[in-house]
Design a protein around this motif. Structure first.
Motif, PDB file in Angstrom:
ATOM      1  N   PRO A 182      -4.828  50.366   9.002  1.00 25.97           N
ATOM      2  CA  PRO A 182      -6.201  50.769   9.331  1.00 25.97           C
ATOM      3  C   PRO A 182      -6.329  52.279   9.331  1.00 25.97           C
ATOM      4  CG  PRO A 182      -5.046  50.030  11.296  1.00 25.97           C
ATOM      5  CD  PRO A 182      -4.165  49.682  10.131  1.00 25.97           C
ATOM      6  N   TYR A 183      -7.571  52.749   9.317  1.00 24.21           N
ATOM      7  CA  TYR A 183      -7.805  54.192   9.256  1.00 24.21           C
ATOM      8  C   TYR A 183      -7.110  54.919  10.408  1.00 24.21           C
ATOM      9  CZ  TYR A 183     -10.240  58.668   9.188  1.00 24.21           C
ATOM     10  OH  TYR A 183     -10.533  60.001   9.153  1.00 24.21           O
ATOM     11  N   GLU A 184      -7.106  54.334  11.596  1.00 20.61           N
ATOM     12  CA  GLU A 184      -6.451  54.967  12.744  1.00 20.61           C
ATOM     13  C   GLU A 184      -4.966  55.169  12.479  1.00 20.61           C
ATOM     14  OE1 GLU A 184      -8.413  52.387  12.833  1.00 20.61           O
ATOM     15  OE2 GLU A 184     -10.148  53.034  14.010  1.00 20.61           O
ATOM     16  N   VAL A 208      -0.285  58.871  10.901  1.00 17.10           N
ATOM     17  CA  VAL A 208       0.773  59.432  10.049  1.00 17.10           C
ATOM     18  C   VAL A 208       0.496  60.903   9.770  1.00 17.10           C
ATOM     19  CG1 VAL A 208       1.809  59.353   7.746  1.00 17.10           C
ATOM     20  CG2 VAL A 208       1.413  57.233   9.009  1.00 17.10           C
ATOM     21  N   GLY A 209      -0.756  61.222   9.462  1.00 21.46           N
ATOM     22  CA  GLY A 209      -1.107  62.620   9.228  1.00 21.46           C
ATOM     23  C   GLY A 209      -0.889  63.464  10.468  1.00 21.46           C
ATOM     24  N   ALA A 210      -1.203  62.902  11.640  1.00 15.48           N
ATOM     25  CA  ALA A 210      -1.029  63.640  12.890  1.00 15.48           C
ATOM     26  C   ALA A 210       0.439  63.915  13.177  1.00 15.48           C
ATOM     27  CB  ALA A 210      -1.660  62.857  14.045  1.00 15.48           C
ATOM     28  N   VAL A 211       1.322  62.967  12.834  1.00 23.97           N
ATOM     29  CA  VAL A 211       2.761  63.195  13.015  1.00 23.97           C
ATOM     30  C   VAL A 211       3.200  64.428  12.233  1.00 23.97           C
ATOM     31  CG1 VAL A 211       5.044  62.304  12.384  1.00 23.97           C
ATOM     32  CG2 VAL A 211       3.430  60.835  13.604  1.00 23.97           C
ATOM     33  N   VAL A 212       2.746  64.522  10.978  1.00 18.30           N
ATOM     34  CA  VAL A 212       3.086  65.690  10.157  1.00 18.30           C
ATOM     35  C   VAL A 212       2.535  66.962  10.787  1.00 18.30           C
ATOM     36  CG1 VAL A 212       2.759  66.817   7.915  1.00 18.30           C
ATOM     37  CG2 VAL A 212       3.246  64.362   8.023  1.00 18.30           C
ATOM     38  N   THR A 262      -6.176  63.361  16.128  1.00 18.07           N
ATOM     39  CA  THR A 262      -4.982  62.548  16.288  1.00 18.07           C
ATOM     40  C   THR A 262      -5.341  61.242  16.965  1.00 18.07           C
ATOM     41  OG1 THR A 262      -2.765  62.391  17.263  1.00 18.07           O
ATOM     42  CG2 THR A 262      -4.396  63.682  18.471  1.00 18.07           C
ATOM     43  N   THR A 263      -4.695  60.189  16.549  1.00 16.22           N
ATOM     44  CA  THR A 263      -4.832  58.884  17.206  1.00 16.22           C
ATOM     45  C   THR A 263      -3.546  58.515  17.926  1.00 16.22           C
ATOM     46  OG1 THR A 263      -4.144  57.803  15.143  1.00 16.22           O
ATOM     47  CG2 THR A 263      -6.514  58.022  15.537  1.00 16.22           C
ATOM     48  N   VAL A 264      -2.583  59.455  17.917  1.00 15.23           N
ATOM     49  CA  VAL A 264      -1.263  59.159  18.488  1.00 15.23           C
ATOM     50  C   VAL A 264      -0.779  60.279  19.404  1.00 15.23           C
ATOM     51  CG1 VAL A 264      -0.586  57.655  16.589  1.00 15.23           C
ATOM     52  CG2 VAL A 264      -0.140  60.103  16.415  1.00 15.23           C
ATOM     53  N   GLY A 265      -1.717  61.040  19.949  1.00 19.46           N
ATOM     54  CA  GLY A 265      -1.328  62.131  20.824  1.00 19.46           C
ATOM     55  C   GLY A 265      -0.469  63.155  20.105  1.00 19.46           C
ATOM     56  N   GLY A 266       0.603  63.567  20.751  1.00 20.50           N
ATOM     57  CA  GLY A 266       1.497  64.566  20.165  1.00 20.50           C
ATOM     58  C   GLY A 266       2.709  63.977  19.485  1.00 20.50           C
ATOM     59  N   ALA A 267       2.639  62.720  19.058  1.00 18.84           N
ATOM     60  CA  ALA A 267       3.785  62.034  18.445  1.00 18.84           C
ATOM     61  C   ALA A 267       4.322  62.800  17.243  1.00 18.84           C
ATOM     62  CB  ALA A 267       3.393  60.616  18.027  1.00 18.84           C
ATOM     63  N   THR A 268       5.651  62.816  17.112  1.00 15.53           N
ATOM     64  CA  THR A 268       6.304  63.474  15.970  1.00 15.53           C
ATOM     65  C   THR A 268       7.162  62.503  15.159  1.00 15.53           C
ATOM     66  OG1 THR A 268       8.092  64.190  17.451  1.00 15.53           O
ATOM     67  CG2 THR A 268       6.329  65.779  17.008  1.00 15.53           C
ATOM     68  N   HIS A 269       7.151  61.220  15.522  1.00 14.63           N
ATOM     69  CA  HIS A 269       7.927  60.214  14.802  1.00 14.63           C
ATOM     70  C   HIS A 269       7.111  58.923  14.695  1.00 14.63           C
ATOM     71  CE1 HIS A 269      11.033  62.902  16.466  1.00 14.63           C
ATOM     72  NE2 HIS A 269      11.782  62.533  15.433  1.00 14.63           N
ATOM     73  N   PHE A 270       7.465  58.097  13.731  1.00 14.70           N
ATOM     74  CA  PHE A 270       6.925  56.740  13.676  1.00 14.70           C
ATOM     75  C   PHE A 270       7.881  55.848  12.910  1.00 14.70           C
ATOM     76  CE2 PHE A 270       5.307  58.624   9.772  1.00 14.70           C
ATOM     77  CZ  PHE A 270       5.407  57.600   8.833  1.00 14.70           C
ATOM     78  N   GLY A 330       8.236  51.379  23.210  1.00 15.60           N
ATOM     79  CA  GLY A 330       7.256  52.310  23.753  1.00 15.60           C
ATOM     80  C   GLY A 330       6.507  53.040  22.664  1.00 15.60           C
ATOM     81  N   GLY A 331       5.578  53.910  23.083  1.00 16.31           N
ATOM     82  CA  GLY A 331       4.815  54.688  22.125  1.00 16.31           C
ATOM     83  C   GLY A 331       3.456  54.073  21.830  1.00 16.31           C
ATOM     84  N   TYR A 332       2.767  54.635  20.833  1.00 10.87           N
ATOM     85  CA  TYR A 332       1.449  54.169  20.423  1.00 10.87           C
ATOM     86  C   TYR A 332       1.615  53.170  19.278  1.00 10.87           C
ATOM     87  CZ  TYR A 332       0.021  58.541  22.728  1.00 10.87           C
ATOM     88  OH  TYR A 332      -0.143  59.578  23.605  1.00 10.87           O
ATOM     89  N   VAL A 333       1.157  51.951  19.451  1.00 12.88           N
ATOM     90  CA  VAL A 333       1.269  50.935  18.403  1.00 12.88           C
ATOM     91  C   VAL A 333      -0.071  50.800  17.687  1.00 12.88           C
ATOM     92  CG1 VAL A 333       1.684  48.509  17.892  1.00 12.88           C
ATOM     93  CG2 VAL A 333       3.061  49.668  19.629  1.00 12.88           C
TER      94      VAL A 333
END
Length: 362
Positions: free
Chosen positions: A269-271, A276-280, A336-344, A352-355
């Motif tokens: 989905p778009y989110e 993924v873009g936010a991780v980068v 961002t839809t995943v906060g400050g996440a740097t991995h996926f 844990g984490g944003y699913v």
């Protein structure tokens, strides 16, 4: 200047690395690619698929001939001599086991290596081209090192036959999702233990026969002082070019990020695409990672589609969906839809984490 990881730890003997050409097109570095036959090929549709794979492999080979070879380092990701950096930014590596000794290089967040020797609270490590002593207070060993490695590293398959089908199910009678060629790498989802391995292919789950691939574990490596100096000199030259071509480079970065998003989350989905873009972009903004979109995508060793040529293929084709372009621009704009996440990773491979649908971000 934030660091750029100069090498990636691999247990395989072949790694495709990518770089941008002066005209902002993407080319690939590879070796030994080509298609003579595909395991299980039988009819005209199969032959069409083989020919497409042949063309793709030939393009990669031609691009490789235009570029210089890249250094590759190796380590057994889960071996008993594994050591991991336990820092938020960087760890100095010394020529001798002393804080007063000369600096040999640095380990960065998520970097790993292997133990060569231990003495008086210090460990001599080998991490890519970097060899030197690090303070044990900033290292992880044993199970702790393995746990971190499993979080930040990637298990991949490397194709050892000329060409190989990726199947929709773990059987040779199932539909083909596509063809991968010798030297191609894909992230492993699970080794089924029955002669088949499930892998990520074009953001789908596919299956390959285990006897036609090798399995490897990839980790980031440290950087020597010589490599740091060379990299900084190259960065200065690149910055001069970017300043002269600022508008074009900005547009190129959006397209490059969109190509990665399409490879990693094209059916999400778009989110999830924005995630993924936010991780980068979170990595770009962090002192623990490179400070450009290009360097994060290609130098971190974390994005297999960048290493196996898929990002280059999508980028050069221009066939990037509007939603991926929109997500890339949104992430660059700070959304961002995943906060400050740097991995996926795929759901089930991290707690844990944003699913968001098939991915978990942390």
């Amino acid at each position: 200047m934030k660091k750029k990881r100069a090498s990636v730890l691999l247990t395989s003997l072949l790694l495709a690395a990518l770089m941008l050409t002066p005209d902002l097109g993407i080319t690939a570095k590879a070796g030994g690619v080509g298609v003579a036959s595909v395991i299980g090929a039988s009819d005209e549709d199969d032959q069409d698929e083989i020919e497409k794979a042949q063309e793709s492999a030939q393009a990669i080979q031609e691009n490789a001939e235009k570029t210089d070879g890249a250094g590759t380092s190796y380590v057994a990701g889960y071996s008993s001599d594994l050591v991991m950096a336990n820092v938020s930014k960087t760890l100095n590596v010394r020529t001798e086991p002393s804080d007063s000794a000369e600096k040999a290089g640095v380990l960065y967040k998520d970097c790993g290596g292997r133990i060569l020797e231990q003495k008086d609270g210090w460990t001599k490590i080998e991490s890519g081209d970097l060899v030197g002593w690090a303070d044990d207070d900033y290292l992880l060993f044993g199970e702790d090192a393995k746990e971190l490695a499993s979080e930040v590293g990637s298990e991949v398959i490397t194709v050892t036959t000329n060409a190989l089908y990726v199947r929709s199910e773990a059987t040779t009678s199932s539909d083909s999702l596509g063809v991968i060629t010798k030297g191609d790498q894909l992230d492993i989802i699970e080794d089924l233990g029955n002669g088949w391995i499930s892998v990520e292919y074009d953001d789908e789950e596919g299956y390959v026969q285990a006897k036609y691939v090798t399995t490897d574990f990839r980790l980031d490596a440290g950087e020597t002082l010589a490599a740091i100096k060379l990299r900084e000199e190259e960065a200065k030259k690149a910055e001069m070019t970017r300043q002269r071509e600022a508008v074009q480079a900005d547009g190129d970065e959006v397209k490059l990020l969109a190509a990665l998003i399409q490879c990693e989350a094209g059916n999400q989905p778009y989110e999830g695409k924005v995630g993924v873009g936010a991780v980068v972009m979170n990595r770009v903004k962090s002192a623990a990672y490179p400070n450009t979109i290009y360097d994060v995508i290609y130098a971190s060793g974390q994005f297999t589609p960048a290493l196996n040529g898929k990002v280059a293929e999508v980028y050069n084709s221009g066939k990037i969906s509007d939603s991926c372009m929109q997500a890339a621009q949104a992430a660059i704009n700070g959304e961002t839809t995943v906060g400050g996440a740097t991995h996926f990773k795929r759901v089930g491979h991290h707690d844990g984490g944003y699913v968001i649908q098939d991915h978990v971000f942390w």
